[in-house]
Design a protein around this motif. Structure first.
Motif, PDB file in Angstrom:
ATOM      1  N   UNK A 229       0.711  -1.315   0.128  1.00 37.99           N
ATOM      2  CA  UNK A 229      -0.112  -0.158   0.004  1.00 37.99           C
ATOM      3  C   UNK A 229       0.747   1.261  -0.270  1.00 37.99           C
ATOM      4  N   UNK A 230       2.082   1.273  -0.350  1.00 38.46           N
ATOM      5  CA  UNK A 230       2.907   2.326  -0.507  1.00 38.46           C
ATOM      6  C   UNK A 230       3.158   2.980  -2.048  1.00 38.46           C
ATOM      7  N   UNK A 231       1.954   2.785  -2.652  1.00 32.55           N
ATOM      8  CA  UNK A 231       1.639   2.954  -4.047  1.00 32.55           C
ATOM      9  C   UNK A 231       1.259   4.470  -3.971  1.00 32.55           C
ATOM     10  N   UNK A 232       0.490   5.415  -3.348  1.00 31.56           N
ATOM     11  CA  UNK A 232      -0.294   6.358  -3.539  1.00 31.56           C
ATOM     12  C   UNK A 232       0.398   7.529  -4.198  1.00 31.56           C
ATOM     13  N   UNK A 233       1.528   7.565  -4.231  1.00 34.31           N
ATOM     14  CA  UNK A 233       2.285   8.804  -5.002  1.00 34.31           C
ATOM     15  C   UNK A 233       2.129   8.665  -6.585  1.00 34.31           C
ATOM     16  N   UNK A 234       1.984   7.216  -6.991  1.00 37.89           N
ATOM     17  CA  UNK A 234       2.165   6.895  -8.419  1.00 37.89           C
ATOM     18  C   UNK A 234       0.918   7.416  -9.372  1.00 37.89           C
ATOM     19  N   UNK A 235      -0.393   7.043  -8.746  1.00 35.15           N
ATOM     20  CA  UNK A 235      -1.410   7.770  -9.735  1.00 35.15           C
ATOM     21  C   UNK A 235      -1.294   8.908 -10.464  1.00 35.15           C
ATOM     22  N   UNK A 236      -1.234   9.949  -9.380  1.00 32.81           N
ATOM     23  CA  UNK A 236      -1.332  11.438  -9.908  1.00 32.81           C
ATOM     24  C   UNK A 236       0.031  11.817 -10.768  1.00 32.81           C
ATOM     25  N   UNK A 237       1.294  11.030 -10.482  1.00 34.47           N
ATOM     26  CA  UNK A 237       2.320  11.133 -11.212  1.00 34.47           C
ATOM     27  C   UNK A 237       2.098  10.923 -12.486  1.00 34.47           C
ATOM     28  N   UNK A 238       1.628   9.619 -12.879  1.00 38.93           N
ATOM     29  CA  UNK A 238       1.307   9.120 -14.217  1.00 38.93           C
ATOM     30  C   UNK A 238       0.383   9.822 -14.947  1.00 38.93           C
ATOM     31  N   UNK A 239      -0.497  10.454 -14.192  1.00 39.58           N
ATOM     32  CA  UNK A 239      -1.876  10.724 -14.852  1.00 39.58           C
ATOM     33  C   UNK A 239      -1.604  12.307 -15.351  1.00 39.58           C
ATOM     34  N   UNK A 240      -0.982  13.014 -14.430  1.00 42.73           N
ATOM     35  CA  UNK A 240      -0.702  14.709 -14.833  1.00 42.73           C
ATOM     36  C   UNK A 240       0.510  14.884 -15.388  1.00 42.73           C
ATOM     37  N   UNK A 241       1.463  14.070 -15.250  1.00 40.88           N
ATOM     38  CA  UNK A 241       2.717  14.353 -15.941  1.00 40.88           C
ATOM     39  C   UNK A 241       2.527  14.381 -17.514  1.00 40.88           C
ATOM     40  N   UNK A 242       3.316  14.972 -18.320  1.00 37.53           N
ATOM     41  CA  UNK A 242       3.427  15.088 -19.889  1.00 37.53           C
ATOM     42  C   UNK A 242       3.462  13.713 -20.165  1.00 37.53           C
ATOM     43  N   UNK A 243       2.832  13.398 -21.311  1.00 36.03           N
ATOM     44  CA  UNK A 243       2.897  11.862 -21.800  1.00 36.03           C
ATOM     45  C   UNK A 243       4.049  11.083 -22.175  1.00 36.03           C
ATOM     46  N   UNK A 244       4.968  12.029 -22.602  1.00 36.03           N
ATOM     47  CA  UNK A 244       6.356  11.317 -22.629  1.00 36.03           C
ATOM     48  C   UNK A 244       6.924  10.972 -21.398  1.00 36.03           C
ATOM     49  N   UNK A 245       6.752  11.729 -20.596  1.00 40.06           N
ATOM     50  CA  UNK A 245       7.311  11.622 -19.003  1.00 40.06           C
ATOM     51  C   UNK A 245       6.693  10.510 -18.393  1.00 40.06           C
ATOM     52  N   UNK A 246       5.369  10.273 -18.483  1.00 36.22           N
ATOM     53  CA  UNK A 246       4.488   9.191 -18.094  1.00 36.22           C
ATOM     54  C   UNK A 246       5.007   7.802 -18.606  1.00 36.22           C
ATOM     55  N   UNK A 247       5.001   7.821 -19.908  1.00 40.78           N
ATOM     56  CA  UNK A 247       5.530   6.638 -20.831  1.00 40.78           C
ATOM     57  C   UNK A 247       6.980   6.020 -20.279  1.00 40.78           C
ATOM     58  N   UNK A 248       7.905   7.028 -20.065  1.00 35.78           N
ATOM     59  CA  UNK A 248       9.259   6.533 -19.740  1.00 35.78           C
ATOM     60  C   UNK A 248       9.491   6.243 -18.432  1.00 35.78           C
ATOM     61  N   UNK A 249       8.847   6.867 -17.497  1.00 30.26           N
ATOM     62  CA  UNK A 249       8.936   6.567 -15.984  1.00 30.26           C
ATOM     63  C   UNK A 249       8.259   5.429 -15.700  1.00 30.26           C
ATOM     64  N   UNK A 250       7.082   5.205 -16.218  1.00 31.10           N
ATOM     65  CA  UNK A 250       6.228   3.913 -16.152  1.00 31.10           C
ATOM     66  C   UNK A 250       7.087   2.720 -16.774  1.00 31.10           C
ATOM     67  N   UNK A 251       7.942   2.776 -17.858  1.00 27.28           N
ATOM     68  CA  UNK A 251       8.538   1.723 -18.396  1.00 27.28           C
ATOM     69  C   UNK A 251       9.951   1.404 -17.813  1.00 27.28           C
ATOM     70  N   UNK A 252      10.444   2.412 -17.268  1.00 27.36           N
ATOM     71  CA  UNK A 252      11.967   2.337 -16.420  1.00 27.36           C
ATOM     72  C   UNK A 252      11.890   2.443 -14.951  1.00 27.36           C
ATOM     73  N   UNK A 253      11.265   3.611 -14.469  1.00 30.71           N
ATOM     74  CA  UNK A 253      11.579   3.714 -13.047  1.00 30.71           C
ATOM     75  C   UNK A 253      11.412   2.843 -12.024  1.00 30.71           C
ATOM     76  N   UNK A 254      10.187   2.154 -12.279  1.00 31.46           N
ATOM     77  CA  UNK A 254       9.760   0.880 -11.350  1.00 31.46           C
ATOM     78  C   UNK A 254      10.655  -0.247 -11.471  1.00 31.46           C
ATOM     79  N   UNK A 255      10.991  -0.478 -12.852  1.00 33.10           N
ATOM     80  CA  UNK A 255      11.993  -1.449 -13.139  1.00 33.10           C
ATOM     81  C   UNK A 255      13.467  -1.635 -12.442  1.00 33.10           C
TER      82      UNK A 255
END
Length: 503
Positions: A229-255
């Motif tokens: 349950x330590x996820x609650x920072x993620x939804x707003x980050x991916x939702x409101x960041x610029x699209x290219x940022x959301x894509x790269x962060x989702x594909x690399x950051x957590x990995x």
């Protein structure tokens, strides 16, 4: 030159990050060329290092010629070269994609700064992966985090500022836990080199300081990973960041955060530690993983905004990665490592498509996806492929990792995890099918009442994304099929890493 490739993997993007805003003063597109060329060079270096590891074995590079443990070592093996290729390829794809994507989402005056920070973000990720020094992991973790905060907040949306602030608070807490854990390890071992630390730790396995260090390290990295349950920072980050940022962060950051957890749990510490610990880490991680898989899928099902749906979907996918780690078996680890690659491609493709829709329509509501199959056929085809992969349809990459996780669960007698994986796949199919149905089988909004007025020759004109957005999107989507059909290549590399980690 070749022997210095591990260092160049960090030095080149770091220097380019300094140069990018300077040449961007001439014209921002020069910054884009710099980033694209730099990330391509990083990808080529990663492939070269992969070839070296496969043919010659592990690489140990001494920074400045100082012998470890006194100097900083860059250590490359089957595990981190696998993650290195994922990060460098997705960073390269994201760089190409960003040229048109950021036009309406970032002010033109800020574009050179965006590309400079983008390179710092990539530098931090690559540094975390390549270094053999645990304090260096913290340093690069902070570089990645600081760059990430700026990338999120740089867009035009005011909500992005709140998302960046939440990420800043949680990221700082996570980094503090991680640093405290490093401090306890250094206190007991007197070294920061990972290999040297791993050799010295066994004699201290039963001390409270080491138990405390392990707990701090894992909690800190789980916050960075956004594990439920330590996820609650993620939804707003991916939702409101610029699209290219959301894509790269989702594909690399957590990995990379997942890589750091694996490195700490199975390289810094050895399997013997888990038999001596006063608490059993396996069921704790297992419960959190199952909770993440189910909660992420259920929360995604309730969303009406496509970006937020994909963000909550990522919470569930993180659960799959942690599930493989918690099983502590070779097949489980293979499933976890393969899912690092698979989720990077699947979620990268999905966010790329959403960015293309935002570019053409400015909208992210699921309702507005109706009829887009006719208007943006190639983009929607890529979305469909990635969505099927997320569901785990055979011959896609998503099936491969879920198969290994299911097999591993049965092997160690935890057969009840198989229904959990199947239930999550069913929920995933439901929330993606409503979009696929809207895209291909429903008319666009406002066309229902005019259905009889359109003849065959009056079909909606195709208005797909520009080539700079479409090419990386289709490439990543096609890889979801290629590595689903020809899974041997990534699986063989993941298997080598898994066997070494669990020796």
């Amino acid at each position: 030159m070749i022997k210095h490739l591990p260092a160049l993997l960090i030095v080149i993007p770091l220097l380019a990050a300094i140069i990018t805003p300077i040449i961007g003063r001439i014209h921002w597109v020069l910054s884009w060329y710099t980033v694209t060329i730099t990330t391509f060079i990083s990808f080529v270096i990663s492939l070269s290092l992969l070839q070296t590891v496969l043919l010659q074995g592990d690489i140990s590079y001494w920074m400045g010629g100082w012998q470890p443990p006194w100097g900083i070592e860059y250590a490359i093996d089957n595990l981190n070269v696998f993650v290195m290729i994922i990060v460098s390829f997705m960073a390269f794809a994201g760089a190409i994609y960003s040229k048109n994507s950021i036009n309406d989402e970032i002010d033109e005056a800020r574009k050179p700064f965006f590309y400079s920070v983008y390179l710092l973000f990539v530098t931090g990720l690559m540094g975390m992966v390549v270094t053999g020094d645990i304090f260096n992991i913290y340093v690069f973790l902070e570089i990645t985090a600081l760059a990430g905060y700026a990338l999120i907040a740089i867009g035009k949306k005011r909500q992005a500022l709140l998302g960046a602030y939440n990420y800043l608070v949680m990221g700082t807490i996570g980094a503090t836990f991680f640093l405290l854990g490093i401090g306890y390890l250094y206190l007991m071992t007197g070294t920061l080199n990972i290999a040297d630390m791993a050799a010295r730790l066994p004699e201290f396995y039963q001390t409270k300081a080491i138990f405390t260090a392990f707990t701090f390290l894992v909690i800190g990295l789980c916050i960075k990973l956004a594990l439920f349950p330590m996820h609650f920072w993620m939804p707003n980050v991916y939702t409101h960041a610029p699209s290219a940022v959301s894509a790269v962060m989702a594909a690399t950051g957590a990995k990379v955060a997942a890589y750091a957890i694996i490195r700490v749990m199975f390289t810094v510490f050895e399997p013997e530690f888990y038999t001596l610990a006063p608490f059993n880490i396996q069921p704790i991680l297992l419960i959190l993983a199952v909770a993440a898989i189910l909660a992420g899928s259920i929360m995604a099902l309730a969303q009406t905004d496509i970006k937020k749906m994909l963000a909550y979907s990522s919470v569930g996918q993180v659960g799959y990665i942690v599930l493989g780690i918690s099983l502590m078996s070779v097949n489980g680890m293979i499933g976890s490592l393969i899912h690092l690659l698979n989720h990077a491609m699947m979620k990268g493709a999905l966010f790329f498509v959403v960015g293309a829709v935002v570019y053409r329509t400015g909208l992210t509501s699921i309702e507005n996806f109706r009829g887009l199959g006719k208007k943006m056929p190639l983009s929607m085809a890529a979305f469909t492929i990635a969505a099927l992969s997320m569901t785990g349809v055979p011959l896609t990459v998503g099936f491969v990792s879920k198969w290994y996780l299911a097999v591993a669960s049965i092997e160690i007698g935890m057969w009840w995890l198989v229904p959990v994986i199947l239930l999550s796949s069913l929920l995933t199919a439901i929330y993606f099918w409503r979009i696929i149905d809207a895209v291909w089988f429903k008319p666009a909004l406002g066309e229902e009442s005019h259905g009889h007025e359109h003849d065959d020759h009056q079909k909606p004109k195709s208005n797909d994304a520009p080539a700079s957005m479409l090419i990386p999107t289709l490439t990543v989507a096609m890889l979801c099929l290629v590595f689903g059909v020809f899974a041997y290549a990534p699986v063989s590399l993941a298997e080598k890493a898994a066997v070494i980690l669990l020796k």
